[in-house]
Design a protein around this motif. Structure first.
Motif, PDB file in Angstrom:
ATOM      1  N   TYR A  39       0.835  -1.205   0.000  1.00  0.00           N
ATOM      2  CA  TYR A  39       0.000   0.000   0.000  1.00  0.00           C
ATOM      3  C   TYR A  39       0.870   1.255   0.000  1.00  0.00           C
ATOM      4  N   GLY A  40       1.964   1.217   0.771  1.00  0.00           N
ATOM      5  CA  GLY A  40       2.864   2.368   0.816  1.00  0.00           C
ATOM      6  C   GLY A  40       3.514   2.635  -0.526  1.00  0.00           C
ATOM      7  N   LEU A  41       3.866   1.573  -1.249  1.00  0.00           N
ATOM      8  CA  LEU A  41       4.437   1.740  -2.587  1.00  0.00           C
ATOM      9  C   LEU A  41       3.450   2.434  -3.514  1.00  0.00           C
ATOM     10  N   GLY A  42       2.181   1.997  -3.468  1.00  0.00           N
ATOM     11  CA  GLY A  42       1.172   2.632  -4.317  1.00  0.00           C
ATOM     12  C   GLY A  42       0.971   4.094  -3.979  1.00  0.00           C
ATOM     13  N   LEU A  43       0.888   4.420  -2.681  1.00  0.00           N
ATOM     14  CA  LEU A  43       0.699   5.811  -2.277  1.00  0.00           C
ATOM     15  C   LEU A  43       1.919   6.660  -2.639  1.00  0.00           C
ATOM     16  N   ALA A  44       3.118   6.128  -2.440  1.00  0.00           N
ATOM     17  CA  ALA A  44       4.331   6.907  -2.706  1.00  0.00           C
ATOM     18  C   ALA A  44       4.446   7.265  -4.185  1.00  0.00           C
ATOM     19  N   HIS A  45       4.204   6.308  -5.064  1.00  0.00           N
ATOM     20  CA  HIS A  45       4.379   6.624  -6.486  1.00  0.00           C
ATOM     21  C   HIS A  45       3.272   7.553  -6.985  1.00  0.00           C
ATOM     22  N   VAL A  46       2.074   7.433  -6.414  1.00  0.00           N
ATOM     23  CA  VAL A  46       1.001   8.350  -6.786  1.00  0.00           C
ATOM     24  C   VAL A  46       1.305   9.768  -6.285  1.00  0.00           C
ATOM     25  N   MET A  47       1.827   9.882  -5.064  1.00  0.00           N
ATOM     26  CA  MET A  47       2.128  11.197  -4.504  1.00  0.00           C
ATOM     27  C   MET A  47       3.228  11.900  -5.295  1.00  0.00           C
ATOM     28  N   PRO A  70       9.178  20.843  -8.314  1.00  0.00           N
ATOM     29  CA  PRO A  70      10.401  20.279  -8.910  1.00  0.00           C
ATOM     30  C   PRO A  70      10.536  18.815  -8.506  1.00  0.00           C
ATOM     31  N   TRP A  71      10.941  17.982  -9.434  1.00  0.00           N
ATOM     32  CA  TRP A  71      10.943  16.550  -9.139  1.00  0.00           C
ATOM     33  C   TRP A  71      11.878  16.170  -7.981  1.00  0.00           C
ATOM     34  N   PRO A  72      13.045  16.811  -7.802  1.00  0.00           N
ATOM     35  CA  PRO A  72      13.852  16.407  -6.631  1.00  0.00           C
ATOM     36  C   PRO A  72      13.143  16.673  -5.302  1.00  0.00           C
ATOM     37  N   ALA A  73      12.435  17.826  -5.209  1.00  0.00           N
ATOM     38  CA  ALA A  73      11.713  18.138  -3.973  1.00  0.00           C
ATOM     39  C   ALA A  73      10.571  17.160  -3.754  1.00  0.00           C
ATOM     40  N   ALA A  74       9.868  16.805  -4.822  1.00  0.00           N
ATOM     41  CA  ALA A  74       8.759  15.855  -4.693  1.00  0.00           C
ATOM     42  C   ALA A  74       9.266  14.496  -4.219  1.00  0.00           C
ATOM     43  N   CYS A  75      10.374  14.035  -4.790  1.00  0.00           N
ATOM     44  CA  CYS A  75      10.927  12.731  -4.383  1.00  0.00           C
ATOM     45  C   CYS A  75      11.367  12.758  -2.927  1.00  0.00           C
ATOM     46  N   LEU A  76      12.033  13.842  -2.503  1.00  0.00           N
ATOM     47  CA  LEU A  76      12.526  13.935  -1.131  1.00  0.00           C
ATOM     48  C   LEU A  76      11.373  13.950  -0.136  1.00  0.00           C
TER      49      LEU A  76
END
Length: 370
Positions: free
Chosen positions: A94-102, A113-119
């Motif tokens: 479930y965490g994997l699904g939420l993380a990639h959607v977020m 910016p993608w680096p900030a979103a990933c962090l």
């Protein structure tokens, strides 16, 4: 004329009938137990290479296997950390699904910016891991129930963010630097394979070479003994779930770079392979306890097996059948390896003469006579 027999022990055999195993037998038994799965990996690769010599033992196929199984391998390594303490984190899918959607929501909908979103997503996943640890260690909720509950909540949040639909980038697409996290290559091999290798090395150092890892193993094998020697079991239990959460966040980032769209239901497809890899990995290299090297070997067995049966033309239902059967086998073998390790430790303790020991430095030992 009758002859008398010596009295039998409660187990049905006299002590004189118990012949110790030869050194060669002990060495061969240990080798098979520790490296049998690694040999099976090589055997599977050889078998499928002989069956499909034109397609299986090629660099393209190896690269495809490494790329396709990288996220499952990362999740399996993340699941290994709580398993070392005797806990299970069922929220990783479930965490994997939420993380990639977020990640995609922040990049596509909020123009982050993608680096900030990933962090932010990785930190958020670590925070959820801490919450899991608090529920298990301080609220004293069983790890199965606690992580299944938080995972179900995360699945609901994922549906709320996406409204049940996929997140699709606009015509301009996603930043190239972001998608290159998954698509790039190094030494003519996919970059995700090197992420897995780096994570496995870090986890190996943590579990095998640092005091933190030894504490986690002690907690997993005997929590009461860990308390008696002064190890703060609750705190280290939270640390284990924190590590699992951070790894899940990183896997979610990588999944977003691979999929390039947000699918609210994709995470659960990775839950079963991750646990199969982590549990089966605890039966090899260091049988009886979760370890990073064993997890990598187990993931390799699964990856080669699935790729091989796929090239042999197996039906779609073979994959879940293979995963489910391997999970049952992994749980059974993991339990057997753990019991065998405990028996070996008990036998060694009986054979060693008692020694005088000093009181523990923690002050929790028995009072000393003046």
């Amino acid at each position: 004329m009758t002859t008398s027999r010596p009295p039998e022990s409660p187990l049905g055999r006299g002590p004189e009938s118990r012949r110790p195993r030869s050194p060669l037998g002990r060495v061969s038994g240990h080798f098979i137990g520790a490296y049998g799965l690694l040999l099976l990996t090589a055997l599977l690769f050889l078998t499928f290479s002989l069956a499909r010599p034109d397609t299986f033992p090629t660099l393209d196929n190896v690269s495809s296997i490494l790329s396709n199984q990288s996220i499952s391998a990362i999740l399996a390594l993340g699941a290994t950390i709580p398993i070392a303490t005797g806990r299970f984190d069922l929220s990783i899918g479930y965490g994997l699904g939420l993380a990639h959607v977020m990640v995609l929501h922040l990049i596509v909908s909020d123009d982050w910016p993608w680096p900030a979103a990933c962090l932010v997503v990785i930190i958020g996943a670590g925070t959820i891991g801490v919450l899991n640890g608090l529920l298990v260690e301080f609220a004293r909720i069983d790890s199965f129930i606690a992580t299944l509950g938080t995972g179900t909540v995360m699945y609901g949040v994922t549906g709320w963010i996406t409204a049940g639909a996929r997140i699709v980038p606009g015509p301009e697409g996603l930043p190239d630097a972001f998608t290159d996290l998954y698509d790039s290559k190094f030494l003519n091999l996919p970059a995700p394979a090197f992420y897995v290798l780096a994570l496995a090395i870090v986890l190996w150092l943590l579990l095998e070479r640092l005091p933190l890892g030894r504490y986690l193993y002690v907690i997993g094998s005997n929590p009461r003994a860990a308390d008696l020697v002064g190890i703060p079991t609750r705190r280290y239990g939270v640390y284990a779930f924190l590590g699992s959460g951070l790894v899940v966040g990183f896997a979610g980032v990588l999944l977003a770079a691979q999929q390039q769209l947000g699918n609210p239901s994709v995470g659960m497809d990775y839950l079963l392979p991750a646990f199969v890899g982590a549990l089966l990995g605890s039966t090899t290299i260091k049988p009886g306890r979760a370890n990073a090297a064993g997890t990598l070997v187990a993931v390799a067995v699964l990856a080669i097996g699935l790729a091989g049966i796929g090239q042999l033309g197996a039906e779609f239902w073979v994959t879940p059948l293979f995963d489910g059967g391997t999970l049952l086998l992994a749980v059974g073998l993991a339990g057997y390896a753990a019991r065998r390790r405990l028996r070996a430790g008990a036998t060694t303790a009986r054979q060693e003469p008692p020694q005088e020991t000093a009181a523990p430095p923690t002050g929790k030992g028995p009072p000393q006579s003046p």
